[in-house]
Design a protein around this motif. Structure first.
Motif, PDB file in Angstrom:
ATOM      1  N   SER A 163      17.894  31.288  41.773  1.00  0.00           N
ATOM      2  CA  SER A 163      16.940  30.722  40.851  1.00  0.00           C
ATOM      3  C   SER A 163      15.777  31.658  40.635  1.00  0.00           C
ATOM      4  O   SER A 163      15.020  31.483  39.713  1.00  0.00           O
ATOM      5  CB  SER A 163      16.433  29.389  41.360  1.00  0.00           C
ATOM      6  OG  SER A 163      15.871  29.569  42.634  1.00  0.00           O
ATOM      7  N   ARG A 164      15.656  32.660  41.484  1.00  0.00           N
ATOM      8  CA  ARG A 164      14.512  33.535  41.284  1.00  0.00           C
ATOM      9  C   ARG A 164      14.704  34.319  39.992  1.00  0.00           C
ATOM     10  O   ARG A 164      15.793  34.792  39.704  1.00  0.00           O
ATOM     11  CB  ARG A 164      14.344  34.476  42.465  1.00  0.00           C
ATOM     12  CG  ARG A 164      12.888  34.903  42.595  1.00  0.00           C
ATOM     13  CD  ARG A 164      12.668  35.766  43.790  1.00  0.00           C
ATOM     14  NE  ARG A 164      13.160  35.141  45.013  1.00  0.00           N
ATOM     15  CZ  ARG A 164      13.225  35.803  46.162  1.00  0.00           C
ATOM     16  NH1 ARG A 164      12.884  37.065  46.228  1.00  0.00           N
ATOM     17  NH2 ARG A 164      13.676  35.193  47.230  1.00  0.00           N
ATOM     18  N   ILE A 165      13.653  34.455  39.226  1.00  0.00           N
ATOM     19  CA  ILE A 165      13.781  35.143  37.958  1.00  0.00           C
ATOM     20  C   ILE A 165      13.625  36.643  38.157  1.00  0.00           C
ATOM     21  O   ILE A 165      12.959  37.085  39.075  1.00  0.00           O
ATOM     22  CB  ILE A 165      12.702  34.688  36.971  1.00  0.00           C
ATOM     23  CG1 ILE A 165      11.338  34.777  37.689  1.00  0.00           C
ATOM     24  CG2 ILE A 165      12.975  33.347  36.418  1.00  0.00           C
ATOM     25  CD1 ILE A 165      10.232  35.044  36.748  1.00  0.00           C
ATOM     26  N   GLU A 224      12.167  40.338  37.576  1.00  0.00           N
ATOM     27  CA  GLU A 224      10.844  40.829  37.199  1.00  0.00           C
ATOM     28  C   GLU A 224      10.898  41.392  35.792  1.00  0.00           C
ATOM     29  O   GLU A 224      11.941  41.711  35.261  1.00  0.00           O
ATOM     30  CB  GLU A 224      10.413  41.933  38.156  1.00  0.00           C
ATOM     31  CG  GLU A 224      10.391  41.440  39.577  1.00  0.00           C
ATOM     32  CD  GLU A 224      10.082  42.540  40.561  1.00  0.00           C
ATOM     33  OE1 GLU A 224       9.398  43.490  40.182  1.00  0.00           O
ATOM     34  OE2 GLU A 224      10.530  42.430  41.709  1.00  0.00           O
ATOM     35  N   GLN A 225       9.704  41.562  35.227  1.00  0.00           N
ATOM     36  CA  GLN A 225       9.648  42.154  33.893  1.00  0.00           C
ATOM     37  C   GLN A 225      10.009  43.634  33.977  1.00  0.00           C
ATOM     38  O   GLN A 225      10.714  44.167  33.162  1.00  0.00           O
ATOM     39  CB  GLN A 225       8.235  42.057  33.325  1.00  0.00           C
ATOM     40  CG  GLN A 225       7.585  40.695  33.493  1.00  0.00           C
ATOM     41  CD  GLN A 225       6.119  40.844  33.849  1.00  0.00           C
ATOM     42  OE1 GLN A 225       5.778  41.207  34.979  1.00  0.00           O
ATOM     43  NE2 GLN A 225       5.265  40.581  32.889  1.00  0.00           N
ATOM     44  N   GLN A 229       9.036  28.771  36.911  1.00  0.00           N
ATOM     45  CA  GLN A 229       9.883  29.443  37.901  1.00  0.00           C
ATOM     46  C   GLN A 229       9.021  30.117  38.965  1.00  0.00           C
ATOM     47  O   GLN A 229       9.275  29.997  40.161  1.00  0.00           O
ATOM     48  CB  GLN A 229      10.761  30.510  37.213  1.00  0.00           C
ATOM     49  CG  GLN A 229      11.950  29.948  36.493  1.00  0.00           C
ATOM     50  CD  GLN A 229      13.020  29.473  37.456  1.00  0.00           C
ATOM     51  OE1 GLN A 229      13.073  29.905  38.592  1.00  0.00           O
ATOM     52  NE2 GLN A 229      13.860  28.559  37.002  1.00  0.00           N
ATOM     53  N   GLY A 262       8.248  29.037  43.243  1.00  0.00           N
ATOM     54  CA  GLY A 262       8.724  29.866  44.353  1.00  0.00           C
ATOM     55  C   GLY A 262       9.709  30.947  43.961  1.00  0.00           C
ATOM     56  O   GLY A 262      10.195  31.682  44.817  1.00  0.00           O
ATOM     57  N   ASN A 263      10.005  31.059  42.678  1.00  0.00           N
ATOM     58  CA  ASN A 263      11.035  32.008  42.287  1.00  0.00           C
ATOM     59  C   ASN A 263      10.520  33.233  41.554  1.00  0.00           C
ATOM     60  O   ASN A 263      11.245  33.892  40.831  1.00  0.00           O
ATOM     61  CB  ASN A 263      12.084  31.302  41.432  1.00  0.00           C
ATOM     62  CG  ASN A 263      12.772  30.219  42.224  1.00  0.00           C
ATOM     63  OD1 ASN A 263      13.145  30.435  43.373  1.00  0.00           O
ATOM     64  ND2 ASN A 263      12.881  29.047  41.636  1.00  0.00           N
ATOM     65  N   GLY A 264       9.262  33.567  41.760  1.00  0.00           N
ATOM     66  CA  GLY A 264       8.727  34.790  41.174  1.00  0.00           C
ATOM     67  C   GLY A 264       9.257  36.001  41.911  1.00  0.00           C
ATOM     68  O   GLY A 264       9.885  35.873  42.958  1.00  0.00           O
ATOM     69  N   PRO A 265       8.984  37.169  41.369  1.00  0.00           N
ATOM     70  CA  PRO A 265       9.547  38.385  41.968  1.00  0.00           C
ATOM     71  C   PRO A 265       9.111  38.610  43.413  1.00  0.00           C
ATOM     72  O   PRO A 265       9.865  39.180  44.194  1.00  0.00           O
ATOM     73  CB  PRO A 265       9.043  39.501  41.061  1.00  0.00           C
ATOM     74  CG  PRO A 265       8.206  38.892  40.006  1.00  0.00           C
ATOM     75  CD  PRO A 265       8.292  37.417  40.094  1.00  0.00           C
TER      76      PRO A 265
END
Lengths: 308, 237, 237, 308
Positions: B206-208, B210-211, D266, D270-273
């Motif tokens: 589910s983690r997105i 990074e840009q 997101q 908790g789902n950030g980089p």
């Protein structure tokens, strides 16, 4: 002919003692100590050079160095296996090492300060190791002698690679040449100390020679190493840091200066510049791996149970 | 040629950075056998990196930094972070042995599938590199899979750590696959099999992403890797 | 001038490298109060380093690497390891909080005694730096001493770790003192008092000094510290 | 007048609630959450910038950055103290943070990739924080309002330093200018998200405004930030990465593009980089410090006993 006579006769005929043969307790103990210390040296020896793998300045040198350090791990493996044929236990030996109860070659208690150290370790340290080890290929204990044959072959490959790195660096920039000379200055005397104390003070030599687990005295091997290294240094274009070093035509050997045995004893007894860090890194790796080894054992036990 | 150079460079960068992370385990593995195995895998990948970077440079000399070094070394030591094209999976720093094995399983499974396809590449050099790589990656994948299973089905502690290792790696899986559904399916099947054998759950991603193209781990890695080479740009080694 | 430049450079290098080791504790201290204190000490030392390096450069411009940067930055970022003159004590890497406190106690006690003497230095700039430094070092020493006592006389575990920390630092103590018996006596008296209060043994020194000027810890430290500056030698920051 | 009426009257008169005053449970809980999240943000916020202290490319910038990160630790300290005046416990709050049960500003879940990020965090992130925080200096809860006055003063100092670094970099090499633009591209949208969801979707706003612990809506503050940043970007010479950004003379404000709220949710959930790494580093510091804190407690207990 009783067991002891049979053992003595085998030695006298220059035949090898094998794991299932009877052997005197003293021989077994001495062999275990010798093989274990050799194994420990290979493992601890991974650290000073290994530190430069991630920083090696060309991909080719990186590959060569990584392969060399891998070989050292491999040597450690054969040697612990050889010790196990004498009834030793690898975990027990590792614990002796990390608790400081068993030694390793004191040469690895010096720091590696520049990439030139990688080359000089190959040239001088591996060179000295080869002088020490070639005769051990004829050790009376079979598994050790066979391990040594393989190890010596790889060591001389490492030595050539180290020397070749130095040749390349000496034809590079002035900064590179300075690094090589500086590393040579730092490693020369410790390399001479690798052969151990002078014969007059070496306690175990006589018995070890009788058992044919040692074939030459410390001073003989040291002299051989000096004679070998002087022309190599000349070809390289570096100065060995010993003003008393010169050819003695009468002896047919090079004379060389007095070794600082007080310093040597300090390093051997745990007070060298890097003793603490080397052992503590080994301990940390061992402790950090505990849960992994336990998991592998638990998994194997489950599989065994399932199969039963 | 642009396409070929790019493929080789990207594959080469992946191998180079992954190899670096394996090199960091030198003298720190749980057993001597793993010491040998990890060095071996690191060496295989370093070998692939060298061949691939050299091929990339030959296909497009314009991408090679202008320094007095061989192509492979110019590319490895004289590019900055933003010019590296490795996937983020390989650059992540730190982590325990379970994390390392999770990453290696993912990496080797993915790369093996990639190289199998490239064994028929039109460029004979790349094809030959791929053929050699397939053999190596098969071993890497099996080594990692064995450990993932052992740790997953070992002790309660190792199970938790293995599960955590997978969770930490998983956010970086999706980006390995563009839209090649077949490749992804192949990958998923292997992972499912290994996880089942190790009594492990496949994490829910589910983690997105990074840009940006890289994580904050790459810059310090390169600072270390390139420090000696850059201190002596005119040297020969 | 040679003597002045050398003194300033050596004292500056000590402060710069010790500050770096404190910076590494950022976001890793046991309590927020220590986070603040360690940053503070790191800042004081960094400030001392800047003044001292600038003074050294002015006293002997010949020692400054020729780059388009300020004197302090040229000295900090463009010298190689062999040109740094710090004591080995400050460059040692790793270690736990007890090691850090043992090192800081030794460092601050020694440097405080040194700076007290330099407060009367003939060079007014150096004298002023020393006067300011004395105040700072007094705080650093007291902070470290309080922790050494607390850990020494805390739990059995902390006692052992503190004793180990002292043992790890001790081999690098002798080289701080040339043959200034008075300085050494002053140092020994402080350490004896702190150790007594902390129920700690003063280690028996037996480890021999290395032949070379630096340990293997300095080169990687500099590789990190200098990486950005060296990647952009023409930049202004 | 009962307690609740007294409380309401204090708020209505724009006077401050102090720790010993009676307050509704909801107010106390909301305040604890707000102050704790703010404290956590300061502490977690030390990491992304702190990573560059050892690599800062000039000694002056190194000192500025170290001082800034130290300030953040200091802010964390005041804020935890303010939370403690509401009956919260610092250790408990820390545990909530490291177990992921309490949040911190999601802006710190992005990576810092180059030294320009240090400048852009100062300019945009601290700039947005100031927009958020200046009104909080008038928070109805006294200890928090007083903490905010001090914090805002320091934050605006940090913001100026960040902007000044960027100005210097923009007048440097092309590589430096590229770094600044790249960092701006990466931080702009996350900075806009710092003001929280749009008013229409913001659940707690109404009650918080009534209690005067929030003084402006998310969208109002976001607009203020955009209007403030546009001329700063122009002066700097960077482009803000939003093609729809333009002055709307009618509104007297800048219009700007749609924010990606799916992305925002997101990251918040908790789902950030970098969520995992930020929390795990905080956890590790806390766990590694356990034995130290225990020792300090044991020592204090002994001293107390000896004094008794």
């Amino acid at each position: 002919m009783d067991l002891e006579q049979h053992f003595d006769a085998t030695i006298a005929r220059d035949q090898r003692i094998e794991p299932r043969d009877w052997m005197p307790e003293g021989y077994r103990k001495t062999m275990i100590r010798q093989v274990a210390q050799h194994a420990h040296s290979e493992i601890i020896g991974m650290q000073p050079e290994g530190d430069w793998i991630t920083r090696a300045p060309s991909l080719r040198r990186k590959a060569v160095l990584l392969a060399k350090v891998q070989d050292e791990a491999g040597h450690g493996l054969y040697l612990y296996s050889a010790a196990e044929t004498l009834g030793a236990d690898r975990t027990d030996l590792t614990e002796r090492l990390i608790e400081g109860r068993q030694k390793y070659s004191s040469i690895f208690n010096y720091p590696t300060l520049t990439f030139a150290d990688v080359g000089v370790i190959g040239w001088l340290v591996d060179g000295a190791a080869i002088c020490n080890q070639v005769p051990l290929c004829r050790s009376s204990y079979g598994p050790y002698a066979r391990a040594m044959i393989r190890i010596c072959k790889e060591e001389s490959f490492h030595q050539r690679q180290g020397y070749e790195l130095l040749m390349t660096m000496m034809s590079g920039t002035q900064a590179q040449r300075d690094m090589v000379q500086d590393a040579t200055n730092r490693w020369w005397w410790p390399s001479l100390m690798m052969f151990g104390p002078p014969d007059a003070e070496s306690a175990n030599t006589a018995q070890s020679m009788a058992w044919k687990i040692k074939r030459h005295t410390n001073d003989e091997l040291r002299q051989r190493f000096v004679d070998m290294s002087v022309p190599q240094a000349e070809k390289l274009g570096v100065t060995l840091p010993d003003p008393e070093l010169k050819w003695n035509a009468e002896r047919g050997h090079h004379d060389f200066g007095e070794i600082d045995w007080v310093h040597f004893k300090q390093v051997v007894s745990g007070n060298g510049p890097c003793n603490a860090i080397r052992v503590s890194r080994r301990r940390k790796a061992h402790e950090d791996g505990e849960w992994v080894r336990e998991a592998a054992a638990a998994y194997a036990a489950k599989r065994k149970e399932a199969a039963a | 040629a642009g396409e070929l150079a790019r493929s080789c460079l990207w594959l080469g960068d992946d191998a180079l950075i992954m190899s670096h992370r394996l090199q960091e385990w030198c003298a720190a593995a749980p057993e001597l056998e793993d010491e040998v195995a990890l060095a071996n895998i690191g060496l295989d990948l370093l070998g692939q990196a060298r061949l691939l970077l050299a091929r990339a440079a030959k296909a497009d000399p314009g991408m090679v930094p202008v320094v007095d070094q061989s192509d492979e070394d110019a590319l490895a030591f004289f590019r900055d972070a933003e010019d590296f094209h490795n996937v983020r999976l390989v650059e992540l720093g730190g982590g325990d042995f379970a994390f390392l094995m999770a990453r290696l399983l993912v990496f080797a499974t993915w790369r093996l599938a990639l190289l199998q396809r490239l064994a028929n590449a039109p460029d004979p050099v790349l094809a030959a590199i791929a053929v050699k790589g397939v053999k190596e990656l098969t071993y890497h994948r099996d080594y990692a899979a064995r450990w993932v299973v052992r740790l997953g089905d070992g002790t309660a502690l190792s199970h938790d750590r293995m599960q955590d290792g997978l969770a930490d790696v998983w956010p970086y899986v999706d980006e390995l696959f563009d839209d090649d559904a077949e490749l992804r399916a192949e990958f998923d099947a292997v992972i499912a099999q290994v996880c089942a054998a190790g009594t492990l759950q496949i994490p829910v991603v589910s983690r997105i992403p990074e840009q940006a193209g890289h994580t904050e781990h790459l810059e310090p890695l390169l600072a270390e890797m390139q420090s000696v080479a850059r201190a002596h740009p005119d040297a020969t080694w």
